[in-house]
Design an enzyme around this catalytic site. Structure first.
Site, PDB file in Angstrom:
ATOM      1  N   HIS A   1       0.844  -1.201   0.000  1.00 10.40           N
ATOM      2  CA  HIS A   1       0.000   0.000   0.000  1.00 10.40           C
ATOM      3  C   HIS A   1       0.885   1.259   0.000  1.00 10.40           C
ATOM      4  O   HIS A   1       0.690   2.163  -0.806  1.00 10.40           O
ATOM      5  CB  HIS A   1      -0.903  -0.061   1.242  1.00 10.40           C
ATOM      6  CG  HIS A   1      -1.663   1.195   1.563  1.00 10.40           C
ATOM      7  ND1 HIS A   1      -3.024   1.292   1.416  1.00 10.40           N
ATOM      8  CD2 HIS A   1      -1.265   2.393   2.056  1.00 10.40           C
ATOM      9  CE1 HIS A   1      -3.422   2.494   1.786  1.00 10.40           C
ATOM     10  NE2 HIS A   1      -2.375   3.181   2.197  1.00 10.40           N
ATOM     11  N   GLU A   2       1.867   1.297   0.891  1.00  9.79           N
ATOM     12  CA  GLU A   2       2.740   2.483   0.964  1.00  9.79           C
ATOM     13  C   GLU A   2       3.522   2.660  -0.332  1.00  9.79           C
ATOM     14  O   GLU A   2       3.696   3.780  -0.819  1.00  9.79           O
ATOM     15  CB  GLU A   2       3.686   2.394   2.159  1.00  9.79           C
ATOM     16  CG  GLU A   2       3.008   2.370   3.521  1.00  9.79           C
ATOM     17  CD  GLU A   2       2.033   3.508   3.744  1.00  9.79           C
ATOM     18  OE1 GLU A   2       2.132   4.542   3.066  1.00  9.79           O
ATOM     19  OE2 GLU A   2       1.128   3.339   4.586  1.00  9.79           O
TER      20      GLU A   2
ATOM     21  N   GLU B   1      -6.028   6.429  -1.449  1.00 10.00           N
ATOM     22  CA  GLU B   1      -5.967   5.300  -0.513  1.00 10.00           C
ATOM     23  C   GLU B   1      -6.555   4.036  -1.144  1.00 10.00           C
ATOM     24  O   GLU B   1      -6.061   2.935  -0.912  1.00 10.00           O
ATOM     25  CB  GLU B   1      -6.711   5.644   0.779  1.00 10.00           C
ATOM     26  CG  GLU B   1      -6.124   6.827   1.536  1.00 10.00           C
ATOM     27  CD  GLU B   1      -4.691   6.599   1.972  1.00 10.00           C
ATOM     28  OE1 GLU B   1      -4.299   5.438   2.188  1.00 10.00           O
ATOM     29  OE2 GLU B   1      -3.943   7.598   2.069  1.00 10.00           O
TER      30      GLU B   1
ATOM     31  N   HIS C   1       1.453   4.217  -2.981  1.00  6.32           N
ATOM     32  CA  HIS C   1       1.240   5.664  -2.836  1.00  6.32           C
ATOM     33  C   HIS C   1       2.198   6.467  -3.717  1.00  6.32           C
ATOM     34  O   HIS C   1       1.899   7.597  -4.101  1.00  6.32           O
ATOM     35  CB  HIS C   1       1.408   6.098  -1.381  1.00  6.32           C
ATOM     36  CG  HIS C   1       0.137   6.014  -0.586  1.00  6.32           C
ATOM     37  ND1 HIS C   1      -1.068   6.443  -1.075  1.00  6.32           N
ATOM     38  CD2 HIS C   1      -0.109   5.554   0.670  1.00  6.32           C
ATOM     39  CE1 HIS C   1      -2.007   6.242  -0.156  1.00  6.32           C
ATOM     40  NE2 HIS C   1      -1.447   5.699   0.903  1.00  6.32           N
TER      41      HIS C   1
ATOM     42  N   ASP D   1      -4.709   0.600  -1.643  1.00  3.20           N
ATOM     43  CA  ASP D   1      -5.193  -0.671  -1.084  1.00  3.20           C
ATOM     44  C   ASP D   1      -5.247  -1.751  -2.166  1.00  3.20           C
ATOM     45  O   ASP D   1      -4.823  -2.892  -1.938  1.00  3.20           O
ATOM     46  CB  ASP D   1      -6.591  -0.491  -0.468  1.00  3.20           C
ATOM     47  CG  ASP D   1      -6.539   0.167   0.914  1.00  3.20           C
ATOM     48  OD1 ASP D   1      -5.474   0.128   1.559  1.00  3.20           O
ATOM     49  OD2 ASP D   1      -7.576   0.712   1.349  1.00  3.20           O
TER      50      ASP D   1
END
Ligand SMILES: [Zn+2]
Length: 681
Positions: A514-515, A575, A518, A579
């Site tokens: 997830h990070e 987000e 980003h 995800d």
């Protein structure tokens, strides 16, 4: 004091986690938490978590209770022990233990805090009362900002968005007491009622300052009018997601011109920022209106003084005597989030200690909880996931070769930080005593402002962290192009050294993915490998990315969270993209890990579930929570993260791997209508 939001960091899982030392005998995937009456293809979130949700009502002090909160509580227990020991008072003067011990002890001395009442802020109240002309305003506001108090606008020092080697002053919109600009204008009955309650809160706070009812009424109305003026020129949260639209670097003379009416040079000088050569004025229209309001033709000087008095006590309310704390909780806790009870004092002071001295507290925390082995295992997982994401980028059918080269360059350049900083923050110049709690907090705020001011014109310190080690969260910074995982999140159920790979990939693996994603979401993709806001996309690839992200926006727009209130797809897209990408990458990484095992182990079931099924169950259980309607509405209006049930279910509906793992029949509610699955990364 209120924690200033780290607006520039696109923090990931704003939900929470916890520590490993508690001997937890429950299996990492506990069938007792399932809801056997719900089919995986109907509502996987409910299937995986329904039993837990039914058995775990929200504690009175919480507005939401979930996996992150359970872990935070376990974490709190460890920090509590550390603080009690430090507060016993045996540490050497000037040591980390002395500072956190004295900070905590002075905050816990409730009798002294109550006895002091508003007195610690009398000097600031006097300074506001002494404002005699408009030209006094910049200096008065600088004084409040120096102490981490007050409002009107945001002052920050951070990387120049387009020159990541240099740090500059940033001025941005701010100064509202309600959670968002929209709260000042919405016309429905609920919003009107909330505004009436806010005005009642303002009145109650002015009454606590000693104003008689009629005067307090007038003061409250004046603040409403003032803040509505600021809200009018404040951008929406969705508009704030556009990095180019919120970047306006200019010399000081130009700021003085567009913000005429407010002496910006005088403000910077009084703040201790000298005369900055260049400033990123993030929202110029806001600054222009501040200038208009601060001149003779603007708002009456008395309205300014009332507004500043309000923001002074608002910023400090949670640290003042009981009547202020209780009134502050009545509105910001009960009304806005539905919490029933104030948290016990030790938890509130613990949180403040972490905010003020997080790297001193964190040093003692990691000694107790974080091992070199944990760090190594997490690093291995990060590299594993980085490899998978690289492979996926190479294989993307919608991205051209030229853009892929730049994307891979960015991925390789990611800096990874795990556990805690290599270099601890030096608090030696911050004096903390057993005296006034409020004074300790003001000193700490002034210390942080001093650190910020020292950065102007300097290159960034690459060792710096923007979350403290005990924090149960993680972040990606587009300016620094780094992913950061504090020790607080590297624990069960996210990371469990004793659990099977599937559980860890579905937990921390998906968080790491997830990070990373980003760096390639609607905002992150606009920054290059060096952290500069600079386009590296071909027009054609950008168009294809936008088509795909629009499909995600549409998917989440369709989710109804409560009554008739939908998720806002445009606000949560970053987000949601992260995800989806994170889970996909984690799944692929698990497949690779399984491929390295002997054939007979690859399909080994645990408690009747295949590794693939356990990965998805682990993913879903991370997002389990019960939430009060007030808190849910607040988050829908302000939080870039979707509610837990949609974070769990939204990505799953896009993954054929999920459909295959649970044999979900076509046409099931969990799947995208018409099976229009969206893949981005
Ligand atoms: Zn995120």
């Amino acid at each position: 004091m209120r924690n200033l939001p780290l607006a520039r960091l696109f923090a990931a899982c704003s939900l929470v986690l916890a520590p490993c030392h508690a001997a937890d005998k429950t299996p990492p995937i506990n069938p007792g938490n399932f809801d056997s009456k719900t089919k995986p293809g109907v509502d996987f979130y409910r299937y995986a978590n329904g039993g837990w949700m039914d058995k775990n009502p929200i504690p009175a002090e919480y507005s939401r209770w979930g996996a992150f909160d359970e872990l935070t509580e376990r974490n709190n227990a460890i920090l509590h022990e550390i603080l009690d020991e430090a507060a016993a008072g045996k540490a050497a003067k000037g040591s980390a233990a002395q500072k956190i011990g004295d900070f905590y002890a002075s905050g816990m001395d409730e009798a002294a805090v109550n006895e002091a009442g508003i007195k610690p802020l009398q000097g600031e109240l006097n300074a506001i009362a002494a404002i005699g002309k408009y030209s006094d305003l910049p200096v008065a506001i600088a004084r409040l900002h120096q102490l981490g108090l007050g409002g009107l606008f945001r002052f920050d020092v951070d990387q120049d968005e387009k020159n990541s080697l240099n740090q500059i002053v940033q001025i941005g919109q701010g100064g509202l007491g309600l959670p968002d600009r929209d709260y000042y204008f919405k016309d429905d009955a609920r919003s009107k009622d909330l505004r009436a309650k806010y005005e009642a809160h303002l009145k109650a706070m002015f009454a606590l300052l000693g104003e008689l009812p009629e005067k307090a009424d007038a003061s409250a109305a004046s603040v409403m009018k003032f803040e509505t003026e600021l809200a009018k020129v404040s951008k929406t949260r969705v508009a704030l997601r556009d990095p180019e639209g919120n970047y306006h670097k200019m010399p000081l003379a130009q700021l003085d011109q567009i913000g005429a009416g407010f002496a910006w040079s005088g403000y910077f000088l009084a703040l201790g920022a000298g005369q900055p050569v260049e400033i990123d004025v993030r929202q110029p229209e806001f600054v222009t209106h501040v200038g208009e309001l601060a001149s003779e033709k603007g708002l009456p000087l008395d309205d300014w003084k009332t507004y500043l008095r309000w923001h002074l006590i608002h910023s400090a309310a949670a640290d003042l005597s009981a009547p202020f704390v209780e009134e502050d909780f009545r509105f910001y806790g009960q009304t806005l989030t539905g919490a029933k009870e104030l948290r016990p004092r030790w938890k509130r002071i613990l949180k403040e200690t972490n905010g003020a001295l997080g790297e001193a507290l964190g040093q003692l925390y990691v000694e107790k909880t974080f091992t070199a082995d944990s760090k190594q295992r997490c690093l291995t997982m990060v590299e594993d996931l980085r490899t998978v994401l690289g492979e996926r980028i190479r294989q993307l059918d919608w991205m051209g070769a030229e853009t892929k080269v730049a994307a891979l360059k960015k991925l390789v350049a990611f800096t990874v930080k795990i556990g805690y900083p290599d270099k601890w923050r030096d608090y030696s110049k911050l004096e903390i005593t057993r005296g006034s709690h409020v004074i300790n907090i003001l000193r700490s705020n002034a210390f942080e402002m001093g650190r910020a001011l020292a950065k102007i014109g300097q290159p960034i310190d690459k060792t710096e962290w923007h979350m403290t080690p005990p924090t149960v969260n993680a972040y990606y910074s587009p300016n620094r192009n780094e992913i950061v995982f504090p020790a607080g999140i590297l624990q069960p159920p996210f990371f469990d050294a004793a659990a099977d790979d599937a559980v860890n990939y579905g937990g921390i693996g998906a968080v790491i993915g997830h990070e990373m994603t980003h760096g390639f979401d609607d905002q992150g993709r606009q920054y290059d490998a060096d952290g500069n806001l600079k386009n590296w996309w071909t027009d054609e690839d950008m168009k294809r990315f936008k088509e795909r992200s629009e499909a995600i926006v549409k998917q989440f727009d369709d989710y109804v969270a409560i009554d008739d209130q939908h998720v806002t797809g445009s606000l949560t897209q970053g987000e949601n993209i992260a995800d989806l990408g994170g889970l996909k990458i984690a799944y692929n990484a698990l497949e690779k890990a399984l491929a390295r095992k002997p054939a007979e182990e690859r399909e080994q079931k645990i408690d009747g579930f295949t590794p693939q099924q356990r990965l998805f169950l682990s993913w879903a259980q991370v997002w389990r929570n019960n939430i009060r309607p007030e808190a849910l509405r607040l988050r829908l209006n302000t939080d870039p993260h979707s509610p837990g049930q949609f974070r769990a279910n939204g990505p799953l509906g896009n993954l054929p791997e999920f459909q295959a793992a649970f044999g979900i029949p076509a046409g099931s509610p969990m799947l995208r209508p018409g099976n229009q699955q969206v893949q981005i990364w």
